[in-house]
Write a protein that holds these residues in place. Structure first.
Motif, PDB file in Angstrom:
ATOM      1  N   ASP A  11       7.273  -6.831   4.366  1.00 31.81           N
ATOM      2  CA  ASP A  11       6.796  -6.176   4.137  1.00 31.81           C
ATOM      3  C   ASP A  11       7.965  -5.276   4.054  1.00 31.81           C
ATOM      4  O   ASP A  11       7.442  -3.920   3.059  1.00 31.81           O
ATOM      5  N   GLU A  12       9.111  -4.929   4.643  1.00 34.01           N
ATOM      6  CA  GLU A  12       9.933  -4.668   4.155  1.00 34.01           C
ATOM      7  C   GLU A  12      10.850  -4.486   2.978  1.00 34.01           C
ATOM      8  O   GLU A  12      11.374  -3.337   2.315  1.00 34.01           O
ATOM      9  N   ASN A  13      10.628  -5.593   2.374  1.00 27.59           N
ATOM     10  CA  ASN A  13      11.065  -5.668   1.797  1.00 27.59           C
ATOM     11  C   ASN A  13      10.276  -5.511   0.298  1.00 27.59           C
ATOM     12  O   ASN A  13      10.520  -4.734  -0.121  1.00 27.59           O
ATOM     13  N   LEU A  14       8.764  -4.567   0.447  1.00 31.07           N
ATOM     14  CA  LEU A  14       8.264  -4.771  -0.410  1.00 31.07           C
ATOM     15  C   LEU A  14       8.076  -2.956  -0.255  1.00 31.07           C
ATOM     16  O   LEU A  14       8.043  -2.670  -1.430  1.00 31.07           O
ATOM     17  N   ARG A  15       8.679  -2.272   1.176  1.00 30.55           N
ATOM     18  CA  ARG A  15       8.787  -1.588   1.212  1.00 30.55           C
ATOM     19  C   ARG A  15       9.873  -0.846   0.976  1.00 30.55           C
ATOM     20  O   ARG A  15       9.892   0.720   0.116  1.00 30.55           O
ATOM     21  N   VAL A  16      10.516  -0.730   0.737  1.00 30.19           N
ATOM     22  CA  VAL A  16      12.363  -1.502  -0.291  1.00 30.19           C
ATOM     23  C   VAL A  16      11.660  -0.522  -1.454  1.00 30.19           C
ATOM     24  O   VAL A  16      12.482  -0.049  -1.964  1.00 30.19           O
ATOM     25  N   ALA A  17      10.836  -1.684  -1.758  1.00 31.99           N
ATOM     26  CA  ALA A  17      11.027  -1.347  -3.821  1.00 31.99           C
ATOM     27  C   ALA A  17      10.568  -0.344  -3.699  1.00 31.99           C
ATOM     28  O   ALA A  17      10.238   0.480  -5.306  1.00 31.99           O
ATOM     29  N   MET A  18       9.572   0.715  -2.789  1.00 33.51           N
ATOM     30  CA  MET A  18       8.483   1.623  -3.141  1.00 33.51           C
ATOM     31  C   MET A  18      10.065   3.025  -3.599  1.00 33.51           C
ATOM     32  O   MET A  18      10.290   2.993  -2.479  1.00 33.51           O
ATOM     33  N   ARG A  19       9.498   3.798  -4.643  1.00 34.59           N
ATOM     34  CA  ARG A  19      10.305   4.770  -4.584  1.00 34.59           C
ATOM     35  C   ARG A  19      10.231   5.695  -3.620  1.00 34.59           C
ATOM     36  O   ARG A  19      10.690   6.845  -3.311  1.00 34.59           O
ATOM     37  N   ALA A  20       8.795   6.252  -3.226  1.00 35.85           N
ATOM     38  CA  ALA A  20       8.185   7.136  -2.192  1.00 35.85           C
ATOM     39  C   ALA A  20       7.150   5.965  -2.038  1.00 35.85           C
ATOM     40  O   ALA A  20       6.574   4.869  -2.141  1.00 35.85           O
ATOM     41  N   GLU A  21       6.827   6.773  -0.653  1.00 35.07           N
ATOM     42  CA  GLU A  21       5.663   5.977   0.423  1.00 35.07           C
ATOM     43  C   GLU A  21       3.996   6.533  -0.047  1.00 35.07           C
ATOM     44  O   GLU A  21       4.618   7.734   1.589  1.00 35.07           O
ATOM     45  N   THR A  22       3.431   6.815  -0.807  1.00 28.58           N
ATOM     46  CA  THR A  22       2.774   7.384  -0.851  1.00 28.58           C
ATOM     47  C   THR A  22       1.488   6.958  -1.309  1.00 28.58           C
ATOM     48  O   THR A  22       1.327   5.331  -0.941  1.00 28.58           O
ATOM     49  N   ALA A  23       0.091   7.176  -1.399  1.00 24.09           N
ATOM     50  CA  ALA A  23      -1.138   7.273  -0.885  1.00 24.09           C
ATOM     51  C   ALA A  23      -1.644   5.434  -2.131  1.00 24.09           C
ATOM     52  O   ALA A  23      -1.579   4.869  -2.538  1.00 24.09           O
ATOM     53  N   GLU A  24      -0.374   6.758  -3.417  1.00 19.43           N
ATOM     54  CA  GLU A  24      -1.127   5.640  -4.972  1.00 19.43           C
ATOM     55  C   GLU A  24       0.345   4.383  -5.041  1.00 19.43           C
ATOM     56  O   GLU A  24      -0.334   3.568  -4.493  1.00 19.43           O
ATOM     57  N   SER A  25       1.336   5.022  -3.953  1.00 18.81           N
ATOM     58  CA  SER A  25       1.815   3.153  -4.632  1.00 18.81           C
ATOM     59  C   SER A  25       1.893   2.740  -3.206  1.00 18.81           C
ATOM     60  O   SER A  25       1.139   0.706  -2.987  1.00 18.81           O
ATOM     61  N   ARG A  26       1.153   3.019  -1.751  1.00 21.70           N
ATOM     62  CA  ARG A  26       0.489   1.591  -0.631  1.00 21.70           C
ATOM     63  C   ARG A  26      -1.071   1.652  -1.523  1.00 21.70           C
ATOM     64  O   ARG A  26      -1.225  -0.130  -1.514  1.00 21.70           O
ATOM     65  N   ASP A  27      -1.535   2.296  -2.851  1.00 22.26           N
ATOM     66  CA  ASP A  27      -2.767   1.727  -3.397  1.00 22.26           C
ATOM     67  C   ASP A  27      -1.679   0.088  -4.341  1.00 22.26           C
ATOM     68  O   ASP A  27      -2.855  -1.008  -4.319  1.00 22.26           O
ATOM     69  N   ARG A  28      -1.146   0.044  -4.818  1.00 21.86           N
ATOM     70  CA  ARG A  28      -0.369  -0.030  -5.639  1.00 21.86           C
ATOM     71  C   ARG A  28       0.142  -1.922  -4.771  1.00 21.86           C
ATOM     72  O   ARG A  28       0.108  -2.596  -5.463  1.00 21.86           O
ATOM     73  N   LEU A  29       0.392  -1.859  -4.057  1.00 28.95           N
ATOM     74  CA  LEU A  29       0.954  -2.696  -2.800  1.00 28.95           C
ATOM     75  C   LEU A  29      -0.570  -3.702  -2.570  1.00 28.95           C
ATOM     76  O   LEU A  29       0.334  -4.783  -2.455  1.00 28.95           O
ATOM     77  N   ARG A  30      -1.692  -2.951  -2.184  1.00 32.97           N
ATOM     78  CA  ARG A  30      -2.634  -3.634  -2.222  1.00 32.97           C
ATOM     79  C   ARG A  30      -3.381  -4.611  -3.129  1.00 32.97           C
ATOM     80  O   ARG A  30      -3.745  -5.794  -3.265  1.00 32.97           O
ATOM     81  N   ARG A  31      -3.152  -4.005  -4.570  1.00 27.63           N
ATOM     82  CA  ARG A  31      -3.299  -4.914  -5.912  1.00 27.63           C
ATOM     83  C   ARG A  31      -2.227  -5.574  -5.656  1.00 27.63           C
ATOM     84  O   ARG A  31      -2.589  -6.653  -6.036  1.00 27.63           O
ATOM     85  N   ALA A  32      -0.799  -5.489  -5.759  1.00 29.15           N
ATOM     86  CA  ALA A  32       0.061  -6.905  -5.361  1.00 29.15           C
ATOM     87  C   ALA A  32       0.107  -7.704  -4.975  1.00 29.15           C
ATOM     88  O   ALA A  32       0.086  -8.381  -5.020  1.00 29.15           O
ATOM     89  N   LEU A  33      -0.283  -7.567  -3.989  1.00 23.81           N
ATOM     90  CA  LEU A  33      -0.912  -8.948  -2.285  1.00 23.81           C
ATOM     91  C   LEU A  33      -2.114  -9.113  -2.471  1.00 23.81           C
ATOM     92  O   LEU A  33      -2.545 -10.268  -2.112  1.00 23.81           O
ATOM     93  N   ALA A  34      -3.425  -8.391  -3.578  1.00 23.98           N
ATOM     94  CA  ALA A  34      -3.788  -8.400  -4.145  1.00 23.98           C
ATOM     95  C   ALA A  34      -4.441  -9.783  -4.526  1.00 23.98           C
ATOM     96  O   ALA A  34      -4.269 -10.822  -5.195  1.00 23.98           O
ATOM     97  N   LEU A  35      -3.113  -9.920  -5.792  1.00 28.63           N
ATOM     98  CA  LEU A  35      -2.374 -11.288  -6.943  1.00 28.63           C
ATOM     99  C   LEU A  35      -2.068 -12.170  -6.061  1.00 28.63           C
ATOM    100  O   LEU A  35      -1.932 -12.847  -6.578  1.00 28.63           O
ATOM    101  N   PHE A  36      -1.405 -11.622  -4.796  1.00 32.97           N
ATOM    102  CA  PHE A  36      -0.170 -12.683  -3.885  1.00 32.97           C
ATOM    103  C   PHE A  36      -0.846 -13.238  -2.803  1.00 32.97           C
ATOM    104  O   PHE A  36      -0.540 -12.766  -2.163  1.00 32.97           O
TER     105      PHE A  36
END
Lengths: 234, 324
Positions: A97-122
């Motif tokens: 989780d920290e690896n994914l959060r550190v990669a986000m340049r800002a923790e916004t609703a949009e980036s969290r949505d992209r994270l959800r899609r990335a996790l759906a892929l893996f």
């Protein structure tokens, strides 16, 4: 459509060694461009030069028509270029989780949505979200590295040898994920596994001794036995 | 299980001297050792983050320790001269003097740290030999500037009345200032832990300690973090200098260099880049130094070196190091 990425006669040194000796390549938008070549051909150095980790001493790197070779790595990343280095570059002491959060340049609703899609892929990553990244298997680490590159708006994704050291079954899963990713971003893939490269690639460049020695459609290279034997040994 | 080894080792070290030392003396030495450890921790915590994140060997860290001590000393002299807060019986006035002196030490050492990073360290990132040479050069310049500004002789640090003397608890002598130093060290560690583990900035710094190139290619401007960490590390060194000055009640231009050797030992024992490692290492050094100085005074420094060698033999990356 204009090229998304262009390298023009790029020369890069590492210490006293002249590694890239005139690399030129063009990456079409929405295509998967594969860089092939033997060990030491300069593929990883090309990726590091594009990302600004290494500064070319001559030549130009353009992204969307704009020169980027004098920019700092973080400024290049912010243009929408994601990078998955050889060896994954995950932070072993941080959790998934920290690896994914550190990669986000800002923790916004949009980036969290992209994270959800990335996790759906893996989906595996979701299960191990609170585990230390260093405890993951090689395949899971590779998935984490790719997912990390997808949590920001990415127009171009550079992936360096994703299949290295992975079991065939994991490579199959990776090929599926990378094929799905073609929908979201243009991909430049460095790969020694020719079977994987030929299944994913649209265009290809062959590198040898720090130069691009062949460019063309992947299908044409796959059919050219002499060229494959000469530069790739397959 | 592996992570439990350092605390268990520490506990064993803590109790072992009881075999040779009378319990009341042991308690007094333990408080002194913990205080010394906490003061070394203040210096080592900054040093370990600067090395871990920036890969910079900062030998000027000791000079910032001295500058913090002198800046705090000047503030304390000024405040005491105007309002007599050091000699006052009021706890509030005494605490106020300490807080203002800490603020003075933080501001001066932080500003010097930022200047050092921008002017002399930034051009030599990634070049260890140049870093050693240039930061040693900066140490000489900074120490000479102290001699010019405050003179070459030792100065007596004003210690507020509340923090002088000792408490007598069940026939055990507990010096007051070491207790303050321990409380400050614990607060700094808690603050750093919170910052590193509960904030986004801390997350990026921890990632940077492991692989700063990767952090950059993710789009984070690592130089902003470098400067912030260098400034914070320098501020901690400054506070460490002031507190050490109050602990020993005197300050001198070369005091930073003398403490730097302990800080480096602690950083190596704890593991490069680990704040928790620095805390454990500092407490190991502080306690062992005090016990051995009581039992075999001449062997005190030798034992801290022996602990470092032993740790490196068993765990070459240090107790909490990640093996970067």
């Amino acid at each position: 459509m204009p090229d998304l990425l262009e390298l023009e006669d790029v020369h890069t040194d590492i210490g006293q060694h002249h590694i890239l000796q005139g690399v030129s390549l063009r990456v079409r938008p929405d295509a998967v461009t594969v860089l092939l070549g033997r060990n030491g051909a300069g593929k990883t150095t090309t990726m590091r030069t594009i990302m600004g980790v290494l500064r070319p001493r001559r030549g130009a790197v353009r992204f969307d028509g704009r020169p980027i070779h004098a920019l700092a790595p973080h400024a290049i990343a912010r243009l929408g270029i994601g990078y998955v280095p050889e060896g994954q570059g995950i932070f072993a002491t941080l959790t998934v989780d920290e690896n994914l959060r550190v990669a986000m340049r800002a923790e916004t609703a949009e980036s969290r949505d992209r994270l959800r899609r990335a996790l759906a892929l893996f989906p595996d990553l979701e299960r191990f979200r609170h585990a230390r990244a260093g405890t993951l298997s090689g395949g899971q680490k590779q998935m984490l590295a790719i997912a990390r590159a997808l949590v920001n708006p990415t127009r171009l994704l550079l992936i360096d040898e994703p299949s290295k050291g992975l079991a065939p079954i994991v490579i199959e899963h990776l090929i599926g994920a990378l094929a799905a990713m073609k929908e979201h971003a243009t991909v430049v893939l460095v790969e020694q596994n020719f079977a994987m490269a030929s299944r994913l690639g649209d265009d290809c460049y062959v590198m040898d001794d720090g130069r691009t020695v062949h460019a063309g459609p992947m299908a044409a290279l796959a059919a050219d036995q002499a060229l494959k034997r000469r530069y790739l040994g397959v | 299980m592996k992570r439990a080894v350092p605390p268990l080792l520490g506990l064993a070290l803590l109790l072992l001297p009881l075999a040779a030392i009378e319990p009341r003396t042991w308690l007094t030495l333990t408080v002194a050792g913990l205080a010394m450890g906490m003061l070394i921790f203040l210096v080592a915590a900054g040093l370990t983050l600067i090395f871990g994140l920036m890969d910079v060997l900062n030998f000027a860290h000791g000079a910032l320790f001295s500058w913090g001590a002198y800046a705090g000393f000047s503030v304390a002299i000024l405040v005491n001269g105007y309002w007599g807060w050091a000699a006052s019986e009021s706890v509030l006035a005494n605490a106020g003097l300490l807080l203002l002196a800490v603020a003075g030490a933080v501001i001066v050492s932080c500003a010097l740290g930022i200047a050092l990073e921008r002017v002399i360290v930034r051009p030599v990132y990634g070049q260890h030999l140049f870093q050693i040479l240039i930061t040693l050069g900066a140490t000489i310049v900074l120490e000479e500037l102290i001699r010019i500004a405050w003179g070459p002789n030792d100065q007596v640090m004003p210690v507020p009345v509340t923090f002088r003397g000792s408490w007598d608890v069940a026939d055990v002598v507990i010096l007051r200032f070491p207790v303050i130093a321990i409380a400050l060290g614990v607060s700094v560690y808690a603050g750093m832990w919170w910052l590193l583990h509960r904030t986004r900035v801390g997350l990026i710094v921890r990632a940077g300690v492991e692989n700063n190139e990767m952090v950059q290619v993710m789009g984070h401007d690592i130089h902003r973090y470098f400067t912030a960490v260098f400034a914070a590390g320098s501020a901690l060194a400054g506070v460490g200098g002031l507190m050490w000055g109050m602990f020993s009640q005197s300050i001198r231009p070369a005091m930073g260099g003398e403490q730097l050797i302990f800080a480096f030992i602690v950083v190596i024992i704890g593991g490069l880049g680990s704040v928790t490692g620095s805390l454990v290492g500092a407490l190991l050094v502080g306690l062992s130094y005090n016990y051995v100085a009581f039992l075999v005074p001449k062997a005190a420094i030798g034992v801290t070196m022996a602990i470092m060698v032993l740790v490196l033999l068993v765990r070459p990356t240090g107790l909490y190091g990640t093996g970067k």
